[in-house]
Write a protein that holds these residues in place. Structure first.
Motif, PDB file in Angstrom:
ATOM      1  N   SER A  51      11.876 -32.274 -13.897  1.00  0.00           N
ATOM      2  CA  SER A  51      11.079 -31.845 -15.040  1.00  0.00           C
ATOM      3  C   SER A  51      11.061 -32.975 -16.061  1.00  0.00           C
ATOM      4  O   SER A  51      11.997 -33.770 -16.148  1.00  0.00           O
ATOM      5  N   VAL A  52       9.980 -33.054 -16.811  1.00  0.00           N
ATOM      6  CA  VAL A  52       9.831 -34.034 -17.886  1.00  0.00           C
ATOM      7  C   VAL A  52       9.927 -33.283 -19.199  1.00  0.00           C
ATOM      8  O   VAL A  52       9.199 -32.309 -19.421  1.00  0.00           O
ATOM      9  N   ILE A  53      10.834 -33.730 -20.061  1.00  0.00           N
ATOM     10  CA  ILE A  53      11.145 -33.011 -21.293  1.00  0.00           C
ATOM     11  C   ILE A  53      10.889 -33.923 -22.493  1.00  0.00           C
ATOM     12  O   ILE A  53      11.357 -35.063 -22.536  1.00  0.00           O
ATOM     13  N   GLY A  54      10.162 -33.404 -23.470  1.00  0.00           N
ATOM     14  CA  GLY A  54      10.001 -34.115 -24.733  1.00  0.00           C
ATOM     15  C   GLY A  54      11.198 -33.867 -25.633  1.00  0.00           C
ATOM     16  O   GLY A  54      11.623 -32.727 -25.814  1.00  0.00           O
ATOM     17  N   THR A  55      11.760 -34.924 -26.186  1.00  0.00           N
ATOM     18  CA  THR A  55      12.987 -34.839 -26.975  1.00  0.00           C
ATOM     19  C   THR A  55      12.801 -35.510 -28.327  1.00  0.00           C
ATOM     20  O   THR A  55      12.175 -36.567 -28.422  1.00  0.00           O
ATOM     21  N   ALA A  56      13.372 -34.898 -29.347  1.00  0.00           N
ATOM     22  CA  ALA A  56      13.326 -35.485 -30.684  1.00  0.00           C
ATOM     23  C   ALA A  56      14.575 -36.339 -30.909  1.00  0.00           C
ATOM     24  O   ALA A  56      15.694 -35.909 -30.624  1.00  0.00           O
ATOM     25  N   ASP A  57      14.373 -37.545 -31.394  1.00  0.00           N
ATOM     26  CA  ASP A  57      15.485 -38.428 -31.752  1.00  0.00           C
ATOM     27  C   ASP A  57      15.941 -38.045 -33.155  1.00  0.00           C
ATOM     28  O   ASP A  57      15.292 -38.369 -34.154  1.00  0.00           O
ATOM     29  N   HIS A  58      17.070 -37.336 -33.233  1.00  0.00           N
ATOM     30  CA  HIS A  58      17.517 -36.808 -34.519  1.00  0.00           C
ATOM     31  C   HIS A  58      17.922 -37.899 -35.496  1.00  0.00           C
ATOM     32  O   HIS A  58      17.901 -37.680 -36.713  1.00  0.00           O
ATOM     33  N   SER A  59      18.305 -39.070 -34.985  1.00  0.00           N
ATOM     34  CA  SER A  59      18.649 -40.151 -35.912  1.00  0.00           C
ATOM     35  C   SER A  59      17.426 -40.579 -36.721  1.00  0.00           C
ATOM     36  O   SER A  59      17.556 -41.013 -37.868  1.00  0.00           O
ATOM     37  N   ARG A  60      16.211 -40.455 -36.142  1.00  0.00           N
ATOM     38  CA  ARG A  60      14.988 -40.790 -36.872  1.00  0.00           C
ATOM     39  C   ARG A  60      14.630 -39.717 -37.896  1.00  0.00           C
ATOM     40  O   ARG A  60      13.772 -39.924 -38.739  1.00  0.00           O
ATOM     41  N   LEU A  61      15.284 -38.548 -37.774  1.00  0.00           N
ATOM     42  CA  LEU A  61      15.032 -37.452 -38.706  1.00  0.00           C
ATOM     43  C   LEU A  61      16.129 -37.346 -39.760  1.00  0.00           C
ATOM     44  O   LEU A  61      16.147 -36.406 -40.553  1.00  0.00           O
ATOM     45  N   GLY A  62      17.066 -38.297 -39.742  1.00  0.00           N
ATOM     46  CA  GLY A  62      18.159 -38.278 -40.708  1.00  0.00           C
ATOM     47  C   GLY A  62      19.233 -37.256 -40.380  1.00  0.00           C
ATOM     48  O   GLY A  62      19.979 -36.846 -41.271  1.00  0.00           O
ATOM     49  N   ARG A  63      19.325 -36.846 -39.115  1.00  0.00           N
ATOM     50  CA  ARG A  63      20.310 -35.862 -38.703  1.00  0.00           C
ATOM     51  C   ARG A  63      21.398 -36.512 -37.857  1.00  0.00           C
ATOM     52  O   ARG A  63      21.185 -37.568 -37.262  1.00  0.00           O
ATOM     53  N   THR A  64      22.556 -35.875 -37.795  1.00  0.00           N
ATOM     54  CA  THR A  64      23.704 -36.414 -37.071  1.00  0.00           C
ATOM     55  C   THR A  64      23.995 -35.561 -35.843  1.00  0.00           C
ATOM     56  O   THR A  64      23.951 -34.333 -35.908  1.00  0.00           O
ATOM     57  N   ASN A  65      24.282 -36.228 -34.730  1.00  0.00           N
ATOM     58  CA  ASN A  65      24.653 -35.541 -33.498  1.00  0.00           C
ATOM     59  C   ASN A  65      26.168 -35.442 -33.383  1.00  0.00           C
ATOM     60  O   ASN A  65      26.907 -36.308 -33.884  1.00  0.00           O
ATOM     61  N   TRP A  66      26.621 -34.404 -32.686  1.00  0.00           N
ATOM     62  CA  TRP A  66      28.047 -34.157 -32.502  1.00  0.00           C
ATOM     63  C   TRP A  66      28.348 -33.877 -31.031  1.00  0.00           C
ATOM     64  O   TRP A  66      27.516 -33.321 -30.308  1.00  0.00           O
ATOM     65  N   ILE A  67      29.538 -34.277 -30.602  1.00  0.00           N
ATOM     66  CA  ILE A  67      30.046 -33.935 -29.275  1.00  0.00           C
ATOM     67  C   ILE A  67      31.345 -33.167 -29.469  1.00  0.00           C
ATOM     68  O   ILE A  67      32.254 -33.643 -30.154  1.00  0.00           O
ATOM     69  N   VAL A  68      31.418 -31.970 -28.880  1.00  0.00           N
ATOM     70  CA  VAL A  68      32.551 -31.087 -29.095  1.00  0.00           C
ATOM     71  C   VAL A  68      33.257 -30.833 -27.764  1.00  0.00           C
ATOM     72  O   VAL A  68      32.609 -30.469 -26.774  1.00  0.00           O
ATOM     73  N   ARG A  69      34.566 -31.028 -27.746  1.00  0.00           N
ATOM     74  CA  ARG A  69      35.390 -30.705 -26.583  1.00  0.00           C
ATOM     75  C   ARG A  69      36.125 -29.396 -26.877  1.00  0.00           C
ATOM     76  O   ARG A  69      36.926 -29.323 -27.803  1.00  0.00           O
ATOM     77  N   LEU A  70      35.849 -28.400 -26.073  1.00  0.00           N
ATOM     78  CA  LEU A  70      36.455 -27.082 -26.253  1.00  0.00           C
ATOM     79  C   LEU A  70      37.384 -26.795 -25.080  1.00  0.00           C
ATOM     80  O   LEU A  70      36.966 -26.858 -23.920  1.00  0.00           O
ATOM     81  N   ARG A  71      38.624 -26.479 -25.386  1.00  0.00           N
ATOM     82  CA  ARG A  71      39.580 -26.081 -24.344  1.00  0.00           C
ATOM     83  C   ARG A  71      39.850 -24.593 -24.503  1.00  0.00           C
ATOM     84  O   ARG A  71      40.035 -24.102 -25.610  1.00  0.00           O
ATOM     85  N   CYS A  72      39.852 -23.900 -23.375  1.00  0.00           N
ATOM     86  CA  CYS A  72      39.962 -22.452 -23.429  1.00  0.00           C
ATOM     87  C   CYS A  72      40.695 -21.944 -22.187  1.00  0.00           C
ATOM     88  O   CYS A  72      41.031 -22.711 -21.285  1.00  0.00           O
ATOM     89  N   THR A  73      40.960 -20.647 -22.155  1.00  0.00           N
ATOM     90  CA  THR A  73      41.587 -20.046 -20.984  1.00  0.00           C
ATOM     91  C   THR A  73      40.596 -20.073 -19.826  1.00  0.00           C
ATOM     92  O   THR A  73      39.374 -20.065 -20.035  1.00  0.00           O
ATOM     93  N   PRO A  74      41.094 -20.115 -18.571  1.00  0.00           N
ATOM     94  CA  PRO A  74      40.191 -20.275 -17.419  1.00  0.00           C
ATOM     95  C   PRO A  74      39.095 -19.223 -17.325  1.00  0.00           C
ATOM     96  O   PRO A  74      37.978 -19.523 -16.902  1.00  0.00           O
ATOM     97  N   ASP A  75      39.371 -18.002 -17.745  1.00  0.00           N
ATOM     98  CA  ASP A  75      38.368 -16.943 -17.625  1.00  0.00           C
ATOM     99  C   ASP A  75      37.284 -17.037 -18.692  1.00  0.00           C
ATOM    100  O   ASP A  75      36.266 -16.334 -18.617  1.00  0.00           O
ATOM    101  N   ALA A  76      37.479 -17.896 -19.677  1.00  0.00           N
ATOM    102  CA  ALA A  76      36.537 -17.969 -20.795  1.00  0.00           C
ATOM    103  C   ALA A  76      35.552 -19.127 -20.677  1.00  0.00           C
ATOM    104  O   ALA A  76      34.542 -19.148 -21.391  1.00  0.00           O
ATOM    105  N   ALA A  77      35.797 -20.092 -19.810  1.00  0.00           N
ATOM    106  CA  ALA A  77      35.005 -21.322 -19.790  1.00  0.00           C
ATOM    107  C   ALA A  77      33.529 -21.052 -19.482  1.00  0.00           C
ATOM    108  O   ALA A  77      32.636 -21.496 -20.221  1.00  0.00           O
TER     109      ALA A  77
END
Length: 322
Positions: A51-77
């Motif tokens: 599939s071809v997806i159009g994406t907005a570059d948030h840095s050009r919009l003055g927005r900040t991207n985040w990467i989150v690492r979540l650790r949880c119990t095995p049944d919750a992942a």
């Protein structure tokens, strides 16, 4: 299992260069008929879930991207990953090695949206044992520069003929109006939506909608990415690398990673690990060789944590069948 041939790979790289390039233009550059390109495109959509997806570059919009690492119990992942994937402000969700870690890339539209997720929703989520939120400080590779640009399926002259003009340099963030937002929302689901569909979504004429797409692309706000299953291409080992790098070497290490064929995304981030990279290899043995021989030889790298990806739940659009 279906394996793309040389022409399929050329088509994939052509779409990565310009996701809205007409089939007639691609066919002319590749030296085949329009019908052949259309037929190959349909087959890739079926066999490799292209599939071809159009994406907005948030840095050009003055927005900040985040990467989150979540650790949880095995049944919750998995339930947690599915819930995050349904949010419009997440662009990537991965289930990581061990089945107790979820990695989430988020693009909040505002500080309020960021705080709602990071400071309220996630801390209150049951069975989440820890969460590390990393701010993306600088992109070395990724976004408009997709991994398919590294497969070298096209000749240099073919690449030059298909590559669109680079975006203009912008000093200030770009402001979007409601028509821009509607257009981006449609292209987020189908980057090759027809001009008639774009006109209907924006309430403009077809020529007006085309001009709006051109303006957003020239401003660097809008770019196109190609989504597909990696395994048909022979790449079955995905991993995320968290690198601890000596601060004076941050830029040189990031630039070195960006030039590696295995790297599909690399960025400087906040946190204990100050560079994050997503890599794609054919096998786990190849991943080991890459870590030992290439990453390990980069001057300035002090430590590396490699976390294999078990399954991608969301890339840019949410598909509950993944």
């Amino acid at each position: 299992m279906y394996r793309p041939d040389a022409l399929d790979l050329c088509l994939l790289q052509a779409l990565q260069l310009d996701g809205r390039a007409p089939f007639s233009r691609i066919a002319e550059v590749l030296g085949v008929s329009d019908q052949t390109v259309a037929r190959r495109y349909r087959r890739l959509r079926t066999e490799a879930r292209l599939s071809v997806i159009g994406t907005a570059d948030h840095s050009r919009l003055g927005r900040t991207n985040w990467i989150v690492r979540l650790r949880c119990t095995p049944d919750a992942a998995e339930p947690l990953a599915d819930a995050l994937a349904r949010r419009p402000d997440t662009s990537y969700i991965g289930l990581m090695s061990g089945g107790t870690e979820v990695m989430c890339a988020m693009k909040p539209r505002s500080r309020r949206d960021r705080d709602e997720l990071l400071l309220d929703r996630i801390p209150r989520t049951r069975r989440v044992t820890s969460a590390d939120a990393c701010c993306v400080l600088y992109h070395f590779y990724g976004g408009p520069s997709g991994w398919l640009n590294k497969i070298d399926a096209l000749e240099p002259a073919q690449e030059a003929a298909l590559r669109p003009d680079p975006p203009e340099t912008m000093d200030a963030p770009v402001a979007l109006d409601p028509s821009d937002e509607a257009l981006l929302e449609l292209l987020r689901h189908d980057g090759r939506a027809t001009v008639a569909d774009l006109a209907a979504a924006t309430g403009q004429t077809e020529s007006g909608a085309k001009r709006r797409v051109t303006r957003l692309r020239r401003a660097g706000v809008l770019y196109f990415q190609v989504e597909y299953d990696h395994e048909p291409l022979g790449y079955g080992a995905e991993a995320v690398l968290w690198l601890k790098v000596a601060p004076p070497r941050l830029r040189s290490v990031g630039q070195a990673l960006a030039g590696h064929r295995e790297v599909r995304f690399a960025a400087a981030v906040s946190g204990r690990a100050n560079i994050m990279a997503s890599v794609l290899c054919r096998t786990t043995e190849e991943l080991f060789a890459y870590l030992a021989d290439r990453v390990g030889s980069i001057q300035g790298v002090q430590a590396v944590e490699a976390v294999p990806t078990l399954r991608e739940i969301k890339t840019l659009t949410y598909d509950p069948r993944r």
